[in-house]
Design a protein around this motif. Structure first.
Motif, PDB file in Angstrom:
ATOM      1  N   THR A 239      36.795  45.107  48.870  1.00  0.00           N
ATOM      2  CA  THR A 239      37.065  46.287  48.058  1.00  0.00           C
ATOM      3  C   THR A 239      36.491  46.100  46.667  1.00  0.00           C
ATOM      4  OG1 THR A 239      38.758  47.915  47.478  1.00  0.00           O
ATOM      5  CG2 THR A 239      39.312  45.601  47.090  1.00  0.00           C
ATOM      6  N   TYR A 240      36.275  47.216  45.987  1.00  0.00           N
ATOM      7  CA  TYR A 240      35.610  47.267  44.669  1.00  0.00           C
ATOM      8  C   TYR A 240      36.583  47.881  43.674  1.00  0.00           C
ATOM      9  CZ  TYR A 240      31.612  48.316  41.503  1.00  0.00           C
ATOM     10  OH  TYR A 240      30.716  48.388  40.454  1.00  0.00           O
ATOM     11  N   VAL A 241      37.054  47.075  42.717  1.00  0.00           N
ATOM     12  CA  VAL A 241      38.066  47.535  41.767  1.00  0.00           C
ATOM     13  C   VAL A 241      37.796  46.923  40.388  1.00  0.00           C
ATOM     14  CG1 VAL A 241      39.892  47.879  43.496  1.00  0.00           C
ATOM     15  CG2 VAL A 241      39.594  45.629  42.418  1.00  0.00           C
ATOM     16  N   TYR A 242      38.614  47.300  39.405  1.00  0.00           N
ATOM     17  CA  TYR A 242      38.547  46.643  38.103  1.00  0.00           C
ATOM     18  C   TYR A 242      39.015  45.198  38.243  1.00  0.00           C
ATOM     19  CZ  TYR A 242      38.276  51.368  36.216  1.00  0.00           C
ATOM     20  OH  TYR A 242      37.900  52.655  35.937  1.00  0.00           O
ATOM     21  N   GLU A 243      38.266  44.295  37.626  1.00  0.00           N
ATOM     22  CA  GLU A 243      38.599  42.888  37.722  1.00  0.00           C
ATOM     23  C   GLU A 243      39.997  42.589  37.162  1.00  0.00           C
ATOM     24  OE1 GLU A 243      35.887  39.040  37.096  1.00  0.00           O
ATOM     25  OE2 GLU A 243      36.451  40.007  35.208  1.00  0.00           O
ATOM     26  N   ALA A 244      40.376  43.291  36.099  1.00  0.00           N
ATOM     27  CA  ALA A 244      41.683  43.043  35.492  1.00  0.00           C
ATOM     28  C   ALA A 244      42.828  43.335  36.446  1.00  0.00           C
ATOM     29  CB  ALA A 244      41.836  43.879  34.217  1.00  0.00           C
ATOM     30  N   LEU A 245      42.611  44.236  37.420  1.00  0.00           N
ATOM     31  CA  LEU A 245      43.673  44.591  38.352  1.00  0.00           C
ATOM     32  C   LEU A 245      43.919  43.518  39.410  1.00  0.00           C
ATOM     33  CD1 LEU A 245      42.910  48.386  38.969  1.00  0.00           C
ATOM     34  CD2 LEU A 245      44.530  47.361  37.358  1.00  0.00           C
ATOM     35  N   VAL A 246      42.963  42.616  39.610  1.00  0.00           N
ATOM     36  CA  VAL A 246      43.104  41.614  40.676  1.00  0.00           C
ATOM     37  C   VAL A 246      43.097  40.189  40.135  1.00  0.00           C
ATOM     38  CG1 VAL A 246      42.187  43.065  42.528  1.00  0.00           C
ATOM     39  CG2 VAL A 246      40.600  41.768  41.080  1.00  0.00           C
ATOM     40  N   GLN A 247      43.159  40.017  38.841  1.00  0.00           N
ATOM     41  CA  GLN A 247      43.122  38.661  38.280  1.00  0.00           C
ATOM     42  C   GLN A 247      44.267  37.798  38.801  1.00  0.00           C
ATOM     43  OE1 GLN A 247      42.854  39.159  33.998  1.00  0.00           O
ATOM     44  NE2 GLN A 247      40.683  38.723  34.033  1.00  0.00           N
ATOM     45  N   GLN A 248      45.452  38.368  38.859  1.00  0.00           N
ATOM     46  CA  GLN A 248      46.590  37.597  39.346  1.00  0.00           C
ATOM     47  C   GLN A 248      46.414  37.229  40.808  1.00  0.00           C
ATOM     48  OE1 GLN A 248      50.393  39.453  38.661  1.00  0.00           O
ATOM     49  NE2 GLN A 248      51.547  37.770  39.566  1.00  0.00           N
ATOM     50  N   ASP A 249      45.928  38.158  41.607  1.00  0.00           N
ATOM     51  CA  ASP A 249      45.709  37.880  43.033  1.00  0.00           C
ATOM     52  C   ASP A 249      44.619  36.826  43.218  1.00  0.00           C
ATOM     53  OD1 ASP A 249      47.585  39.803  44.123  1.00  0.00           O
ATOM     54  OD2 ASP A 249      46.210  41.347  43.408  1.00  0.00           O
ATOM     55  N   ILE A 250      43.599  36.852  42.370  1.00  0.00           N
ATOM     56  CA  ILE A 250      42.548  35.821  42.442  1.00  0.00           C
ATOM     57  C   ILE A 250      43.124  34.469  42.049  1.00  0.00           C
ATOM     58  CG2 ILE A 250      40.373  35.043  41.419  1.00  0.00           C
ATOM     59  CD1 ILE A 250      39.585  38.004  41.149  1.00  0.00           C
ATOM     60  N   GLY A 251      43.930  34.464  40.988  1.00  0.00           N
ATOM     61  CA  GLY A 251      44.528  33.208  40.548  1.00  0.00           C
ATOM     62  C   GLY A 251      45.453  32.598  41.572  1.00  0.00           C
ATOM     63  N   GLN A 252      46.123  33.433  42.354  1.00  0.00           N
ATOM     64  CA  GLN A 252      47.052  32.949  43.371  1.00  0.00           C
ATOM     65  C   GLN A 252      46.405  32.834  44.747  1.00  0.00           C
ATOM     66  OE1 GLN A 252      50.475  35.541  43.121  1.00  0.00           O
ATOM     67  NE2 GLN A 252      51.014  34.842  41.070  1.00  0.00           N
ATOM     68  N   LYS A 253      45.079  32.925  44.794  1.00  0.00           N
ATOM     69  CA  LYS A 253      44.292  32.697  46.015  1.00  0.00           C
ATOM     70  C   LYS A 253      44.542  33.742  47.103  1.00  0.00           C
ATOM     71  CE  LYS A 253      42.882  28.879  44.062  1.00  0.00           C
ATOM     72  NZ  LYS A 253      41.539  28.804  43.421  1.00  0.00           N
ATOM     73  N   ARG A 254      45.101  34.893  46.728  1.00  0.00           N
ATOM     74  CA  ARG A 254      45.256  35.949  47.727  1.00  0.00           C
ATOM     75  C   ARG A 254      43.951  36.722  47.911  1.00  0.00           C
ATOM     76  NH1 ARG A 254      50.538  36.678  45.191  1.00  0.00           N
ATOM     77  NH2 ARG A 254      49.614  38.228  43.786  1.00  0.00           N
ATOM     78  N   LEU A 255      43.109  36.721  46.874  1.00  0.00           N
ATOM     79  CA  LEU A 255      41.802  37.371  46.944  1.00  0.00           C
ATOM     80  C   LEU A 255      40.758  36.442  46.361  1.00  0.00           C
ATOM     81  CD1 LEU A 255      42.677  41.006  45.762  1.00  0.00           C
ATOM     82  CD2 LEU A 255      42.058  40.297  48.084  1.00  0.00           C
ATOM     83  N   GLN A 256      39.510  36.649  46.830  1.00  0.00           N
ATOM     84  CA  GLN A 256      38.401  35.829  46.351  1.00  0.00           C
ATOM     85  C   GLN A 256      37.285  36.753  45.878  1.00  0.00           C
ATOM     86  OE1 GLN A 256      37.117  32.740  49.074  1.00  0.00           O
ATOM     87  NE2 GLN A 256      34.997  32.868  48.344  1.00  0.00           N
ATOM     88  N   PRO A 257      36.787  36.565  44.648  1.00  0.00           N
ATOM     89  CA  PRO A 257      35.689  37.416  44.171  1.00  0.00           C
ATOM     90  C   PRO A 257      34.369  37.028  44.811  1.00  0.00           C
ATOM     91  CG  PRO A 257      36.233  35.768  42.521  1.00  0.00           C
ATOM     92  CD  PRO A 257      37.247  35.604  43.624  1.00  0.00           C
ATOM     93  N   ILE A 258      33.519  38.022  45.030  1.00  0.00           N
ATOM     94  CA  ILE A 258      32.192  37.777  45.613  1.00  0.00           C
ATOM     95  C   ILE A 258      31.156  38.560  44.808  1.00  0.00           C
ATOM     96  CG2 ILE A 258      33.053  37.307  47.939  1.00  0.00           C
ATOM     97  CD1 ILE A 258      32.489  40.181  48.689  1.00  0.00           C
ATOM     98  N   LEU A 259      29.891  38.163  44.932  1.00  0.00           N
ATOM     99  CA  LEU A 259      28.770  38.848  44.272  1.00  0.00           C
ATOM    100  C   LEU A 259      28.999  38.979  42.759  1.00  0.00           C
ATOM    101  CD1 LEU A 259      28.278  41.673  46.931  1.00  0.00           C
ATOM    102  CD2 LEU A 259      26.843  39.651  46.635  1.00  0.00           C
ATOM    103  N   ARG A 260      29.550  37.952  42.142  1.00  0.00           N
ATOM    104  CA  ARG A 260      29.941  38.049  40.735  1.00  0.00           C
ATOM    105  C   ARG A 260      28.746  38.254  39.805  1.00  0.00           C
ATOM    106  NH1 ARG A 260      35.088  34.278  39.353  1.00  0.00           N
ATOM    107  NH2 ARG A 260      35.344  35.970  37.863  1.00  0.00           N
ATOM    108  N   ASN A 261      27.603  37.728  40.181  1.00  0.00           N
ATOM    109  CA  ASN A 261      26.423  37.872  39.319  1.00  0.00           C
ATOM    110  C   ASN A 261      25.845  39.288  39.325  1.00  0.00           C
ATOM    111  OD1 ASN A 261      26.545  35.173  38.562  1.00  0.00           O
ATOM    112  ND2 ASN A 261      25.186  34.502  40.233  1.00  0.00           N
ATOM    113  N   TRP A 262      26.355  40.123  40.209  1.00  0.00           N
ATOM    114  CA  TRP A 262      25.842  41.479  40.339  1.00  0.00           C
ATOM    115  C   TRP A 262      26.784  42.524  39.723  1.00  0.00           C
ATOM    116  CZ3 TRP A 262      21.112  42.755  42.511  1.00  0.00           C
ATOM    117  CH2 TRP A 262      20.441  41.708  43.170  1.00  0.00           C
ATOM    118  N   MET A 263      27.898  42.085  39.173  1.00  0.00           N
ATOM    119  CA  MET A 263      28.911  43.051  38.770  1.00  0.00           C
ATOM    120  C   MET A 263      28.638  43.631  37.378  1.00  0.00           C
ATOM    121  SD  MET A 263      30.372  42.967  41.539  1.00  0.00           S
ATOM    122  CE  MET A 263      31.347  44.391  41.071  1.00  0.00           C
TER     123      MET A 263
END
Length: 301
Positions: A239-263
């Motif tokens: 899914t494609y969302v604002y990074e600030a909305l998923v920071q906690q989920d990324i920190g807790q390993k529930r989500l993983q960011p991809i294609l970061r160099n393209w954002m």
């Protein structure tokens, strides 16, 4: 023809003092000017309001009845004007703001601190994705991306620009692999977004200042960021969302960011309102509050 407020106020002042001279001193005019104004008022009403002698000025029966009605009304007006002046010095009253749900979520803590700091301001926030006429629908201001604000509105950036993120659950990526290039998304399940206008959002990417769009596909299309994030956590897809909305989920390993160099980064949110003239004090302090360093830091984080 009905008498004016000014004429009734002159009558009330003279009747209260029972003297043209004292009433003239209070109002800063000549006694003769008040006498002419009273005579014009009596002619307009067709009734004598004051009995005048060389020694005294007394209300007639009609004048006394009118004065009895006017005095409480003038007191109410005076109190209303005092309240109005107090509102100009102390923020109070209602403030209605329209904004999209992501903005409300990103600004939730800040808005809570605002009402704690200004307890006499009642802040009402209505969230929706469609672009509306804030004046016609009774809002004091709106918050949108700068590019979405109508040209006839006064626009004020609030906070830093937002960064986007493509995320998926670690479980999903372990099964389907991690996309390394944009065209890899074509073989992945992507959670789509549809705007209130009916248009489906094509994901936007940027590389070396060149913009790209990808028309993704997948088993689920939603119009709410929270629902999209929840679906991604459950393994539905990317899914494609604002990074600030998923920071906690990324920190807790529930989500993983991809294609970061393209954002890419989006324009900062802008608060907009119809005019700079006679801006209500609650709106002015709200704008100043959101433009503060703390707000910018929170949005950036």
């Amino acid at each position: 023809m009905n008498p004016s407020f000014h004429e009734l106020e002159i009558f009330s002042t003279v009747a209260r003092h029972r003297s043209f001279r004292k009433a003239a001193e209070e109002r800063g005019v000549s006694p003769s000017a008040l006498s002419h104004a009273l005579r014009a008022l009596e002619e307009k009403l067709g009734v004598r309001l004051l009995n005048r002698t060389t020694r005294s000025v007394l209300p007639t029966e009609a004048g006394a009845r009118l004065l009895q009605t006017l005095e409480p009304a003038f007191q109410d007006v005076s109190l209303a004007l005092q309240d109005l002046r107090a509102m100009q010095d102390t923020p109070m009253g209602s403030l209605r703001i329209n904004m999209p749900r992501p903005a409300a979520r990103l600004l939730a803590d800040r808005m809570a601190r605002f009402v704690l700091q200004y307890p006499r301001v009642s802040l009402e926030v209505v969230t929706e994705e469609r672009l509306i006429d804030i004046v016609a629908e009774g809002f004091d201001a709106g918050i949108r991306f700068g590019e979405s604000v109508a040209a006839d509105m006064v626009s004020v950036p609030v906070g830093a620009s937002q960064r986007f993120a493509v995320v998926a659950s670690p479980e999903y990526l372990s099964i389907h692999g991690v996309p390394e290039k944009l065209h890899d998304l074509m073989r992945h399940a992507c959670i789509g977004r549809r705007f209130p206008s009916g248009r489906r959002y094509d994901w936007e990417f940027e590389n070396a200042e060149t913009l790209f769009t990808v028309a993704v596909s997948g088993p689920l299309v939603l119009d709410d960021d929270d629902s999209m994030i929840r679906a991604a956590i459950l393994g539905v897809g990317c899914t494609y969302v604002y990074e600030a909305l998923v920071q906690q989920d990324i920190g807790q390993k529930r989500l993983q960011p991809i294609l970061r160099n393209w954002m890419p980064r989006a324009e900062p949110f802008c608060l907009y309102y119809p005019s700079r003239r006679q801006m209500p004090l609650p709106l002015r302090v709200f704008i100043d509050f959101l433009k503060g360093r703390e707000a910018a830091t929170q949005l950036q984080e």
